[in-house]
Design an enzyme around this catalytic site. Structure first.
Site, PDB file in Angstrom:
ATOM      1  N   GLU A  55       4.544 -12.116 -30.321  1.00 38.11           N
ATOM      2  CA  GLU A  55       3.815 -12.741 -31.361  1.00 38.11           C
ATOM      3  C   GLU A  55       2.953 -11.248 -31.955  1.00 38.11           C
ATOM      4  OE1 GLU A  55       2.083 -14.145 -26.880  1.00 38.11           O
ATOM      5  OE2 GLU A  55       3.951 -14.001 -28.231  1.00 38.11           O
ATOM      6  N   ASN A  56       2.795 -10.763 -32.497  1.00 37.05           N
ATOM      7  CA  ASN A  56       1.809  -9.573 -32.415  1.00 37.05           C
ATOM      8  C   ASN A  56       2.096  -8.524 -32.106  1.00 37.05           C
ATOM      9  OD1 ASN A  56       0.285 -11.092 -34.271  1.00 37.05           O
ATOM     10  ND2 ASN A  56      -1.411 -11.371 -31.683  1.00 37.05           N
ATOM     11  N   ARG A  57       3.582  -8.156 -32.427  1.00 30.15           N
ATOM     12  CA  ARG A  57       4.060  -6.829 -32.160  1.00 30.15           C
ATOM     13  C   ARG A  57       3.738  -6.449 -30.401  1.00 30.15           C
ATOM     14  NH1 ARG A  57       7.281  -5.385 -36.000  1.00 30.15           N
ATOM     15  NH2 ARG A  57       6.994  -6.549 -37.974  1.00 30.15           N
ATOM     16  N   LEU A  58       3.716  -7.112 -29.786  1.00 32.16           N
ATOM     17  CA  LEU A  58       4.084  -6.947 -28.239  1.00 32.16           C
ATOM     18  C   LEU A  58       5.100  -7.399 -27.969  1.00 32.16           C
ATOM     19  CD1 LEU A  58       0.147  -8.285 -26.859  1.00 32.16           C
ATOM     20  CD2 LEU A  58       0.934  -5.563 -26.999  1.00 32.16           C
ATOM     21  N   HIS A  59       5.973  -6.777 -27.907  1.00 30.34           N
ATOM     22  CA  HIS A  59       6.840  -7.094 -27.443  1.00 30.34           C
ATOM     23  C   HIS A  59       7.252  -7.566 -26.355  1.00 30.34           C
ATOM     24  CE1 HIS A  59       7.848  -7.977 -31.916  1.00 30.34           C
ATOM     25  NE2 HIS A  59       7.880  -6.222 -32.081  1.00 30.34           N
TER      26      HIS A  59
END
Ligand SMILES: Cc1cc2nc3c(=O)[nH]c(=O)nc-3n(C[C@H](O)[C@H](O)[C@H](O)COP(=O)(O)O)c2cc1C
Length: 212
Positions: A189-193
């Site tokens: 989520e939220n590009r906190l891959h």
């Protein structure tokens, strides 16, 4: 199938892949991810972008199909005289990437490439449909052809040439990409891959988390 995808995604999005459980064996993790990609119904989950570079460093990338893997590496089949074959002759290093969109996953592999044994290529070639075997003979992969009819004529000629079993062409076979780095990327989520990079040093895999 959608249920399967959301089940797999949920297990990872809830944070199951972390330092504690990523493990020390990227081949076994790859096997799990490939199984899950296949179980999720992804078509040609074994398609990988394969990058090579020429002697003077010019990169080239194309899609090939992964036909087998184990701790020694990742095997694909091709024409040894193709553009990629020429690259690998002078610069036997390659990189590959898989992308499995419904699972929001990417796997990257980098390492050295060697031809598989003739026995391995023979066994794989023998398993292919006759039409595919004949096309391996008929297609001078990556060279200029003056028209489709030339290819068709050549296909007809090889069909006559080999009425029975089709022999394995000298110029065709497998390569094995022996991994030195493997990265597992899981969309979060939220590009906190999540990114876990495995690197092989003196035969031992180490793993580190990278920023997304
Ligand atoms: C889905 C897909 C799978 C492919 N699989 C292979 C393969 O396994 N082996 C192969 O030589 N080419 C395969 N190709 C064709 C390659 O992408 C490429 O056109 C060909 O190997 C010539 O590349 P080169 O000129 O860089 O050597 C595939 C193409 C696609 C789109």
């Amino acid at each position: 199938m959608d249920d399967k995808i959301s089940q797999i995604r949920k297990s990872y999005l809830s944070g199951e892949l972390d330092e504690a459980n990523v493990g020390g064996d990227p081949i076994s993790l790859f096997a799990d991810w490939m199984d899950e990609a296949v179980a999720a119904g992804i078509e040609e989950a074994n398609g990988m972008a394969l990058a090579t570079a020429s002697a003077d460093g010019a990169p080239a990338v194309r899609v090939v199909l992964l036909r087998g893997f184990d701790e020694r590496g990742f095997v694909f089949y091709t024409n040894y005289e193709s553009a990629k074959g020429q690259d690998l002759l002078t610069n036997p290093r390659a990189a590959a990437a898989f992308w499995w969109p419904p699972l929001d996953r990417q796997v990257r592999i980098g390492g050295r490439v060697e031809k598989v044994t003739r026995a391995e290529s023979q066994a794989y070639f023998d398993s292919r449909p006759r039409g595919h075997q004949l096309s391996a003979w008929a297609s001078p992969q990556s060279r200029v052809v003056t028209g489709r009819e030339k290819l068709q004529t050549r296909a007809g000629e090889v069909e006559t040439l080999f009425p029975g079993d089709v022999p394995l062409p000298d110029f065709w076979g497998g390569y094995r990409l022996a991994p030195e780095q493997m990265e597992f990327w899981q969309g979060r989520e939220n590009r906190l891959h999540d990114r876990f990079l495995f690197e092989k040093r003196q035969g031992v895999w180490t793993v580190a988390r990278l920023a997304p």
